[in-house]
Design an enzyme around this catalytic site. Structure first.
Site, PDB file in Angstrom:
ATOM      1  N   CYS A   1       0.846  -1.193   0.000  1.00  0.00           N
ATOM      2  CA  CYS A   1       0.000   0.000   0.000  1.00  0.00           C
ATOM      3  C   CYS A   1       0.880   1.241   0.000  1.00  0.00           C
ATOM      4  O   CYS A   1       1.812   1.361   0.804  1.00  0.00           O
ATOM      5  CB  CYS A   1      -0.909  -0.021   1.236  1.00  0.00           C
ATOM      6  SG  CYS A   1      -1.904   1.476   1.431  1.00  0.00           S
TER       7      CYS A   1
ATOM      8  N   CYS B   1       0.153   3.245   3.719  1.00  0.00           N
ATOM      9  CA  CYS B   1       0.615   2.724   5.013  1.00  0.00           C
ATOM     10  C   CYS B   1       1.688   1.644   4.922  1.00  0.00           C
ATOM     11  O   CYS B   1       2.256   1.259   5.935  1.00  0.00           O
ATOM     12  CB  CYS B   1      -0.564   2.210   5.831  1.00  0.00           C
ATOM     13  SG  CYS B   1      -1.219   0.609   5.285  1.00  0.00           S
TER      14      CYS B   1
ATOM     15  N   CYS C   1      -7.182  -0.958   1.171  1.00  0.00           N
ATOM     16  CA  CYS C   1      -6.228  -1.477   2.140  1.00  0.00           C
ATOM     17  C   CYS C   1      -6.984  -1.721   3.443  1.00  0.00           C
ATOM     18  O   CYS C   1      -7.697  -0.840   3.925  1.00  0.00           O
ATOM     19  CB  CYS C   1      -5.103  -0.475   2.355  1.00  0.00           C
ATOM     20  SG  CYS C   1      -3.946  -0.959   3.657  1.00  0.00           S
TER      21      CYS C   1
ATOM     22  N   CYS D   1      -5.449   0.950   6.313  1.00  0.00           N
ATOM     23  CA  CYS D   1      -5.622   2.408   6.258  1.00  0.00           C
ATOM     24  C   CYS D   1      -6.829   2.848   5.444  1.00  0.00           C
ATOM     25  O   CYS D   1      -7.113   4.040   5.388  1.00  0.00           O
ATOM     26  CB  CYS D   1      -4.360   3.067   5.728  1.00  0.00           C
ATOM     27  SG  CYS D   1      -4.073   2.787   3.961  1.00  0.00           S
TER      28      CYS D   1
ATOM     29  N   CYS E   1      -7.605  -5.576 -10.017  1.00  0.00           N
ATOM     30  CA  CYS E   1      -7.261  -4.515 -10.963  1.00  0.00           C
ATOM     31  C   CYS E   1      -6.844  -3.292 -10.136  1.00  0.00           C
ATOM     32  O   CYS E   1      -7.674  -2.652  -9.501  1.00  0.00           O
ATOM     33  CB  CYS E   1      -8.481  -4.232 -11.830  1.00  0.00           C
ATOM     34  SG  CYS E   1      -8.181  -3.112 -13.184  1.00  0.00           S
TER      35      CYS E   1
END
Length: 166
Positions: free
Chosen positions: A64, A67, A113, A116, A136
């Site tokens: 991510c 985070c 995510c 976060c 995707c």
């Protein structure tokens, strides 16, 4: 009545999934550029065939952007022809939050995510075996960590349980 701190949550892969504190979240967001903000925070989509990871082939981990939570290994990346980086299996399904998305007159599953809540992209059921899923992704929602390099620790929580510290 005093509020107790949020209990730590760990994925099967050993990563701390506890959301960042409000102050830490603001600090992470302050490091985003305009396009990253538009996609990660406002649930936007980057244009097809323009993302830096669409044609990437290097071995490593995609995490991510906000985070640093590891999301996908490069071995699960495949060429979908859609113009966005696509993966068929996350590192740990608990690292991804699945949200019903009915925007633009469609019914889709948005992926965020799990730690976060940053917008990552969408998942579809037209991927290759063994999962049949196509995650995707927006390139700006991710960062790449080459094999052998330490994973990011944006939240200062150290290595996952059972893993050596970077």
């Amino acid at each position: 009545m005093a509020h107790s701190p949020v209990a730590e949550q760990r994925s099967k892969a050993g990563f701390d999934l506890t959301p960042p504190s409000p102050d830490l979240y603001r600090a992470l967001v302050a490091n985003l550029d305009d396009e990253e903000r538009r996609v990660l925070l406002d649930h936007g989509t980057e244009r097809p065939f323009c993302g830096v990871f669409n044609e990437a082939k290097t071995k490593g981990t995609y995490a991510c952007r906000l985070c640093g939570l590891p999301l996908f290994k490069s071995g699960t990346k495949f060429e979908s022809g859609t113009g966005w980086p696509s993966f068929f299996d996350p590192i740990d399904r608990s690292h991804i939050k699945f949200v019903r998305d009915v925007s633009y007159g469609m019914i889709r599953t948005e992926i965020r995510c799990a730690r976060c809540e940053g917008h990552l992209g969408h998942v579809f059921d037209d991927g290759p075996p063994p999962t049949g899923e196509r995650y995707c992704m927006n390139s700006v929602s991710m960062r790449f960590i080459a094999d052998g390099d330490p994973l990011p620790d944006e939240l200062g929580r150290g290595a996952p349980e059972g893993e050596p510290a970077p």
